[in-house]
Structures are given as C-alpha cells and as structure tokens.
Design a protein around this motif. Structure first.
Motif, PDB file in Angstrom:
ATOM      1  N   SER A   6       0.942  -0.737  -0.270  1.00 47.93           N
ATOM      2  CA  SER A   6      -0.321   0.559  -0.272  1.00 47.93           C
ATOM      3  C   SER A   6       0.579   1.677   0.159  1.00 47.93           C
ATOM      4  N   ASN A   7      -0.003   2.212  -0.071  1.00 50.90           N
ATOM      5  CA  ASN A   7       0.958   3.611  -0.358  1.00 50.90           C
ATOM      6  C   ASN A   7       1.564   3.744   1.198  1.00 50.90           C
ATOM      7  N   ASP A   8       1.045   3.639   2.384  1.00 51.96           N
ATOM      8  CA  ASP A   8       1.380   4.076   3.572  1.00 51.96           C
ATOM      9  C   ASP A   8       2.320   2.927   3.710  1.00 51.96           C
ATOM     10  N   GLN A   9       2.878   1.655   3.763  1.00 50.71           N
ATOM     11  CA  GLN A   9       3.742   1.185   3.794  1.00 50.71           C
ATOM     12  C   GLN A   9       4.663   1.643   2.975  1.00 50.71           C
TER      13      GLN A   9
END
Length: 127
Positions: free
Chosen positions: A64-67
């Motif tokens: 994900s973008n957060d990861q």
C-alpha cells in the motif's frame, strides 16, 4: 573533417570590460553548492529493480502507499546510520535494499524466507 572540427560552441567566451581595458574583470560571485548528501535526501521514494519487480509479481506481493512510506522511512533511517545494504522485513515480505541507490534489489515472501541465508547486508530493519 575530424571529430574536433565538428564540435559546436554555442556561446563563445567574450572578453569583459571596454575595448582597450586590460586586466579589469567583474568580481567573482561565490557559488553556493548543495552538499551531495542533501541532494540524495531530497530524492523521494524508493525504486524497485527489475529483478525485484519480477519477484514481487511472481510471488504476488504488493504494498500500500502507507507501506511504501514506511519502507522509505526505513531506508532513510538506515542511511542516517551509515548502512549500505539492508534487509527490510515488512509484514510477510523480506526486501533486500541498496540504501545508497535507494533501490529494492530483491523480494520474497514468508514461505521463501525459511532456510534462506541473507548475505552481503550490513543492517536489518523490521517494520
């Protein structure tokens, strides 16, 4: 015609000052340079080598973008501590990262990690 004859100089050097004046030059302005380390720090994101992209696709690993932001933060932390090649553990994935190039070199999931020996790394980060 030789190679040297083919070189084109779009802005030839012109003398400074009025005709007849010798030795008069404009004051030299200091050049302010950004340290190379700051230029590297301004580089956003972490790249994935073609090999790593192939491994991620074959092993059905995605982030994900957060990861990806967490990965970037981990690479920044390792860089600040002087690491060069790091093993980054993210959830069920293990990534080998070239910190200098800010590039993920290879990736594997938990099932491929068992029995694996990670060599040529100088640091590890668990996210």
């Amino acid at each position: 015609m030789s190679t040297i004859d083919q070189i084109y100089f779009p802005n030839p050097v012109q003398p400074i000052g009025k005709p007849g004046e010798v030795g008069r030059q404009q004051p030299i302005k200091p050049v302010v340079e950004t340290p190379f380390s700051k230029v590297l720090d301004q580089t956003q994101g972490v790249k994935f080598s073609q090999h790593a992209q192939d491994r991620l696709k074959a092993r059905n690993i995605s982030f994900s973008n957060d990861q990806l932001k967490q990965l970037e933060g981990a690479v920044n932390s390792v860089a600040q501590k002087g690491g060069k090649d790091s093993l980054v553990m993210m959830g069920d994935a293990a990534l080998v990262v070239s910190v200098k190039n800010r590039t993920v070199v290879t990736a594997m999931d938990r099932s491929q990690m068992k029995g694996n020996v990670f060599t040529n790394i100088d640091s590890a980060v668990v996210i």
